[in-house]
Scaffold this motif. Structure first.
Motif, PDB file in Angstrom:
ATOM      1  N   ALA A 143      26.577  72.034  -2.099  1.00  0.00           N
ATOM      2  CA  ALA A 143      26.003  71.020  -1.211  1.00  0.00           C
ATOM      3  C   ALA A 143      25.515  71.610   0.099  1.00  0.00           C
ATOM      4  CB  ALA A 143      27.021  69.926  -0.942  1.00  0.00           C
ATOM      5  N   GLU A 144      26.119  72.703   0.539  1.00  0.00           N
ATOM      6  CA  GLU A 144      25.690  73.309   1.814  1.00  0.00           C
ATOM      7  C   GLU A 144      24.283  73.885   1.725  1.00  0.00           C
ATOM      8  OE1 GLU A 144      27.095  76.606  -0.699  1.00  0.00           O
ATOM      9  OE2 GLU A 144      27.870  74.600  -0.247  1.00  0.00           O
ATOM     10  N   GLN A 145      23.751  74.065   0.505  1.00  0.00           N
ATOM     11  CA  GLN A 145      22.400  74.584   0.333  1.00  0.00           C
ATOM     12  C   GLN A 145      21.357  73.467   0.246  1.00  0.00           C
ATOM     13  OE1 GLN A 145      22.272  77.250  -3.017  1.00  0.00           O
ATOM     14  NE2 GLN A 145      23.914  78.554  -2.230  1.00  0.00           N
ATOM     15  N   ARG A 146      21.809  72.231   0.214  1.00  0.00           N
ATOM     16  CA  ARG A 146      20.865  71.129   0.074  1.00  0.00           C
ATOM     17  C   ARG A 146      20.021  70.977   1.335  1.00  0.00           C
ATOM     18  NH1 ARG A 146      24.607  66.474  -2.967  1.00  0.00           N
ATOM     19  NH2 ARG A 146      24.368  67.375  -5.063  1.00  0.00           N
ATOM     20  N   ARG A 147      18.842  70.398   1.168  1.00  0.00           N
ATOM     21  CA  ARG A 147      17.956  70.167   2.303  1.00  0.00           C
ATOM     22  C   ARG A 147      18.153  68.753   2.833  1.00  0.00           C
ATOM     23  NH1 ARG A 147      12.750  70.445  -1.787  1.00  0.00           N
ATOM     24  NH2 ARG A 147      13.195  68.499  -2.884  1.00  0.00           N
ATOM     25  N   GLY A 148      17.659  68.531   4.043  1.00  0.00           N
ATOM     26  CA  GLY A 148      17.755  67.218   4.650  1.00  0.00           C
ATOM     27  C   GLY A 148      16.464  66.439   4.455  1.00  0.00           C
ATOM     28  N   ILE A 149      16.574  65.197   4.001  1.00  0.00           N
ATOM     29  CA  ILE A 149      15.398  64.337   3.908  1.00  0.00           C
ATOM     30  C   ILE A 149      15.679  63.082   4.747  1.00  0.00           C
ATOM     31  CG2 ILE A 149      14.426  65.378   1.843  1.00  0.00           C
ATOM     32  CD1 ILE A 149      15.668  63.209   0.137  1.00  0.00           C
ATOM     33  N   ALA A 150      15.539  61.885   4.199  1.00  0.00           N
ATOM     34  CA  ALA A 150      15.688  60.685   5.037  1.00  0.00           C
ATOM     35  C   ALA A 150      17.108  60.492   5.540  1.00  0.00           C
ATOM     36  CB  ALA A 150      15.240  59.447   4.265  1.00  0.00           C
ATOM     37  N   GLY A 151      18.082  61.186   4.940  1.00  0.00           N
ATOM     38  CA  GLY A 151      19.446  61.121   5.444  1.00  0.00           C
ATOM     39  C   GLY A 151      19.599  61.702   6.830  1.00  0.00           C
ATOM     40  N   ASP A 152      18.587  62.446   7.299  1.00  0.00           N
ATOM     41  CA  ASP A 152      18.585  62.870   8.702  1.00  0.00           C
ATOM     42  C   ASP A 152      18.901  61.687   9.612  1.00  0.00           C
ATOM     43  OD1 ASP A 152      17.807  65.425   8.017  1.00  0.00           O
ATOM     44  OD2 ASP A 152      15.790  65.277   8.830  1.00  0.00           O
ATOM     45  N   PHE A 153      18.263  60.557   9.320  1.00  0.00           N
ATOM     46  CA  PHE A 153      18.360  59.415  10.216  1.00  0.00           C
ATOM     47  C   PHE A 153      19.789  58.920  10.364  1.00  0.00           C
ATOM     48  CE2 PHE A 153      18.244  54.738  10.786  1.00  0.00           C
ATOM     49  CZ  PHE A 153      17.741  54.719  12.073  1.00  0.00           C
ATOM     50  N   THR A 154      20.537  58.827   9.272  1.00  0.00           N
ATOM     51  CA  THR A 154      21.894  58.303   9.372  1.00  0.00           C
ATOM     52  C   THR A 154      22.793  59.229  10.194  1.00  0.00           C
ATOM     53  OG1 THR A 154      22.612  59.326   7.291  1.00  0.00           O
ATOM     54  CG2 THR A 154      21.660  57.115   7.153  1.00  0.00           C
ATOM     55  N   VAL A 155      22.617  60.537  10.009  1.00  0.00           N
ATOM     56  CA  VAL A 155      23.434  61.490  10.768  1.00  0.00           C
ATOM     57  C   VAL A 155      23.061  61.443  12.246  1.00  0.00           C
ATOM     58  CG1 VAL A 155      24.119  63.913  11.000  1.00  0.00           C
ATOM     59  CG2 VAL A 155      23.686  62.946   8.730  1.00  0.00           C
ATOM     60  N   THR A 171      34.546  65.691  19.079  1.00  0.00           N
ATOM     61  CA  THR A 171      34.525  64.427  18.338  1.00  0.00           C
ATOM     62  C   THR A 171      33.122  64.096  17.848  1.00  0.00           C
ATOM     63  OG1 THR A 171      36.360  63.639  19.693  1.00  0.00           O
ATOM     64  CG2 THR A 171      35.121  61.987  18.445  1.00  0.00           C
ATOM     65  N   VAL A 172      32.115  64.272  18.704  1.00  0.00           N
ATOM     66  CA  VAL A 172      30.739  63.989  18.286  1.00  0.00           C
ATOM     67  C   VAL A 172      30.350  64.872  17.109  1.00  0.00           C
ATOM     68  CG1 VAL A 172      28.316  64.031  18.996  1.00  0.00           C
ATOM     69  CG2 VAL A 172      30.049  63.198  20.584  1.00  0.00           C
ATOM     70  N   GLU A 173      30.684  66.153  17.202  1.00  0.00           N
ATOM     71  CA  GLU A 173      30.373  67.067  16.096  1.00  0.00           C
ATOM     72  C   GLU A 173      31.094  66.648  14.820  1.00  0.00           C
ATOM     73  OE1 GLU A 173      30.683  71.825  14.940  1.00  0.00           O
ATOM     74  OE2 GLU A 173      31.844  71.020  16.614  1.00  0.00           O
ATOM     75  N   ALA A 174      32.380  66.326  14.918  1.00  0.00           N
ATOM     76  CA  ALA A 174      33.152  65.945  13.736  1.00  0.00           C
ATOM     77  C   ALA A 174      32.597  64.679  13.095  1.00  0.00           C
ATOM     78  CB  ALA A 174      34.617  65.755  14.115  1.00  0.00           C
ATOM     79  N   LEU A 175      32.208  63.709  13.897  1.00  0.00           N
ATOM     80  CA  LEU A 175      31.666  62.464  13.348  1.00  0.00           C
ATOM     81  C   LEU A 175      30.302  62.701  12.700  1.00  0.00           C
ATOM     82  CD1 LEU A 175      32.755  60.104  16.238  1.00  0.00           C
ATOM     83  CD2 LEU A 175      33.464  59.893  13.835  1.00  0.00           C
ATOM     84  N   ALA A 176      29.471  63.549  13.286  1.00  0.00           N
ATOM     85  CA  ALA A 176      28.186  63.873  12.663  1.00  0.00           C
ATOM     86  C   ALA A 176      28.398  64.574  11.325  1.00  0.00           C
ATOM     87  CB  ALA A 176      27.350  64.739  13.594  1.00  0.00           C
ATOM     88  N   ARG A 177      29.372  65.473  11.270  1.00  0.00           N
ATOM     89  CA  ARG A 177      29.667  66.157  10.003  1.00  0.00           C
ATOM     90  C   ARG A 177      30.207  65.163   8.965  1.00  0.00           C
ATOM     91  NH1 ARG A 177      28.919  71.385  10.345  1.00  0.00           N
ATOM     92  NH2 ARG A 177      29.025  72.401  12.401  1.00  0.00           N
ATOM     93  N   ARG A 178      31.020  64.221   9.409  1.00  0.00           N
ATOM     94  CA  ARG A 178      31.531  63.224   8.475  1.00  0.00           C
ATOM     95  C   ARG A 178      30.391  62.364   7.925  1.00  0.00           C
ATOM     96  NH1 ARG A 178      35.649  58.696  10.492  1.00  0.00           N
ATOM     97  NH2 ARG A 178      36.515  60.515  11.572  1.00  0.00           N
ATOM     98  N   ALA A 179      29.468  61.978   8.799  1.00  0.00           N
ATOM     99  CA  ALA A 179      28.316  61.195   8.346  1.00  0.00           C
ATOM    100  C   ALA A 179      27.484  61.992   7.345  1.00  0.00           C
ATOM    101  CB  ALA A 179      27.464  60.779   9.535  1.00  0.00           C
ATOM    102  N   ASN A 180      27.285  63.273   7.621  1.00  0.00           N
ATOM    103  CA  ASN A 180      26.516  64.099   6.692  1.00  0.00           C
ATOM    104  C   ASN A 180      27.225  64.206   5.342  1.00  0.00           C
ATOM    105  OD1 ASN A 180      24.343  66.021   6.026  1.00  0.00           O
ATOM    106  ND2 ASN A 180      26.009  67.507   5.993  1.00  0.00           N
ATOM    107  N   ALA A 181      28.528  64.412   5.367  1.00  0.00           N
ATOM    108  CA  ALA A 181      29.287  64.538   4.121  1.00  0.00           C
ATOM    109  C   ALA A 181      29.269  63.252   3.305  1.00  0.00           C
ATOM    110  CB  ALA A 181      30.731  64.934   4.431  1.00  0.00           C
ATOM    111  N   ARG A 182      29.002  62.115   3.942  1.00  0.00           N
ATOM    112  CA  ARG A 182      29.008  60.834   3.262  1.00  0.00           C
ATOM    113  C   ARG A 182      27.598  60.267   3.034  1.00  0.00           C
ATOM    114  NH1 ARG A 182      33.355  57.035   3.722  1.00  0.00           N
ATOM    115  NH2 ARG A 182      35.369  58.071   3.798  1.00  0.00           N
TER     116      ARG A 182
END
Length: 578
Positions: A143-155, A171-182
């Motif tokens: 998954a770390e090799q995947r590219r970003g598309i419209a999910g950019d917006f949610t993160v 905290t901001v970094e951790a929450l952004a990473r959690r959003a990306n993982a989900r």
């Protein structure tokens, strides 16, 4: 097709100027992009997003209270340069550090990474979260090799809301990473897009067929299937996004709450999107998934591409609160932002006018600088003539912008070199000025790599001595070391490195054997040319073409081809080095 433009090379600058003129309530322009025109009354973490132009409302349209603090904007489908990203990050800084968020593309990783290092070197806490939501660009195990598309917006939205809530950088970094993982996305296309000034689309889809797993930079899909009905497309989206390997919850999707984002990529109309979303909503409900907040519209486009993507953000309590928090930007508004508390942006005074003094240079180095100017002028002419073909081979498995980027880069490099050489610069200073200009105007991976090459060679040639052939040998060897360290590519990965290494090795061997430098360079250029054409037989392991695997077989790498072409220019216009 894209119809409205003046000079294609001026499109991104003119677009950004017009956007800023229309959106002054939210943004102001800075070198490299835009930042907020207001600031919070208290220091906060700053969220800086960015990427190439051609994706509006990503990225500049998402700058404003509750979302991003700044956006670095590059050429169409090309990452902004490191200096542009750094400029935006410094202007956006609100006192508690800068979090950079962007899609996981090679050029963006290189440029944002370099900018992050520069900002951190000055004592500013600067970190990165790369968006990796596209399920078709790599399997779940990578998954770390995947590219970003419209999910950019949610993160971006989660990160911006966390910063607005006053959270610290951790905290901001951790929450952004959690959003990306989900966050998971899948896209399809019915036709390709056309860059400003281009006569052909970056890819085509046969009548009655649909490309699956497209890229937002005009990369073709991973596969083609028969064109489905609107309901059939909805079923494909939901089936793939709810597959066991893609649901980021241990107990499966039932009972989950999601944000659903049905995104039009440019020319699919809202009415069509609503027909698709009607069935998406039914299918998610049947699967036991509650759509907490549906969005249908354009969130990350690709010029005029006919395509659609579906993004799901799997919520938890904290992510849902942040998603629902107010935001006010040119392209996205939700809730009510109390603008009465906002203050005017603090604008740093302009640097003192006038040119900075140049390092001292020897007469021999100034003569060499004049030859460098001649070579860069010839390089721009050669690339200008070859730009269309370079774009064509790039579009086979990439995004088709290599010729345009090289043309912008060589033109800017030639102009910058001419200016400093006329003021008495030596070889090092001339090459470094050319490197900065090439990187800024070309953007993307090629802009970053060519800047590395020019700087490496310049450091060995120096300003204050008469350069020798051995200096050039060391410069080319250093370029190989720096490029492979910077971009992580090796011979066989189907990149520019496949031509650069034979160029450097052949020249070094010929000079070491006592061959005249002109003849040695001719041998080296021939070796680079042969190696570049041989990349047609390779599978790509780096860059955007990697995603499309065997599609690129039979076509040489455009970066290797352009390097070999410029080696021939050096052979013709730069007959001796010392």
């Amino acid at each position: 097709m894209t119809r409205l433009w003046n000079a294609p090379d001026d499109f991104p600058d003119e677009m950004l100027a017009g956007f800023t003129a229309a959106s002054g309530r939210w943004v102001r322009q800075v070198p490299g992009g835009v930042v907020r025109s207001t600031r919070d009354p208290r220091p906060t973490v700053s969220v800086v997003v960015g990427g190439g132009s051609g994706h509006y409302p990503a990225f500049a349209g998402l700058v404003g209270p509750g979302l991003a603090h700044g956006a670095a904007v590059g050429n169409p489908f090309s990452s902004p340069s490191a200096r542009q990203v750094e400029s935006v990050a410094r202007a956006a800084d609100q006192g508690r550090g800068v979090l950079m968020c962007y899609g996981n593309y090679a050029g963006d990783v290189l440029h944002f990474g370099e900018a992050e290092a520069a900002v951190r070197a000055d004592g500013i806490d600067c970190r990165t979260v790369r968006v990796t939501d596209d399920i078709f660009s790599a399997p779940a195990g990578r998954a770390e090799q995947r590219r970003g598309i419209a999910g950019d917006f949610t993160v971006f939205k989660i990160a911006g809301a966390a910063a607005a809530a006053g959270h610290d950088m951790d905290t901001v970094e951790a929450l952004a990473r959690r959003a990306n993982a989900r966050t998971r996305s899948m896209g399809v296309a019915f036709s390709g897009c056309r860059l400003p000034g281009a006569t052909e689309p970056l890819f085509t889809v046969p009548e009655g067929r649909m490309a699956i797993g497209l890229g937002i930079h005009g990369e073709p899909g991973i596969a083609e299937v028969d064109m489905p009905t609107a309901d059939g497309l909805a079923e494909l989206f939901v089936e793939r996004l709810l597959s066991a390997e893609e649901v980021p919850l241990p107990d499966g999707p039932r009972g989950a709450r999601v944000v659903a984002l049905l995104n039009g990529l440019g020319s699919v109309k809202y009415e069509e999107l609503y027909v698709v979303y009607r069935r998406v909503a039914e299918l998610l409900d049947a699967a036991g998934v509650t759509v907490a907040d549906p969005h249908v519209g354009e969130y990350c486009t690709s010029f005029d591409m006919a395509g659609v993507s579906l993004t799901l953000l799997w919520l938890d309590g904290e992510l849902e609160r942040l998603w629902s928090a107010p935001a006010d930007t040119p392209a996205f508004r939700t809730g009510s932002v109390d603008t009465s508390l906002l203050l005017p942006a603090q604008i740093a005074p302009d640097a003192e006018s006038g040119s900075e003094p140049l390092p001292e240079s020897s007469r021999a180095s100034r003569r060499l600088a004049a030859r460098i100017v001649t070579t860069l002028d010839a390089s721009h002419a050669a690339i200008d003539a070859a730009a269309e073909e370079l774009g064509r081979i790039d579009a086979v498995a990439g995004d088709g912008d290599h010729g345009v980027g090289m043309r912008r880069g060589t033109r800017a490099a030639a102009r910058a070199a001419t200016e400093v050489a006329a003021r008495g610069a030596g070889a090092l200073t001339t090459l470094h000025a050319a490197a900065d200009a090439w990187s800024d105007k070309a953007g993307g991976t090629s802009g970053a790599i060519w800047a590395v090459i020019l700087r490496a060679v310049g450091r060995e040639l120096g300003d204050d001595r008469e350069p020798t052939r051995e200096d050039l040998v060391r410069g080319l060897n250093r370029a190989v070391e720096d490029v492979t360290s910077y971009g992580k590519a090796a011979v066989g990965d189907k990149t520019l490195v496949d031509a650069l290494v034979p160029l450097a090795d052949t020249f070094a061997a010929a000079v070491g054997a006592g061959t005249d430098p002109t003849a040695a360079w001719s041998q080296a250029a021939a070796a680079a040319e042969t190696a570049a054409q041989a990349t047609a037989d390779l599978l790509p392991h780096r860059g955007r073409a990697r995603t499309h695997g065997e599609r690129s077989l039979g076509t040489p790498d455009p970066g290797a081809v352009s390097l070999a072409a410029l080696a021939r220019v050096v052979e013709q216009s730069f007959s001796t080095v010392g």
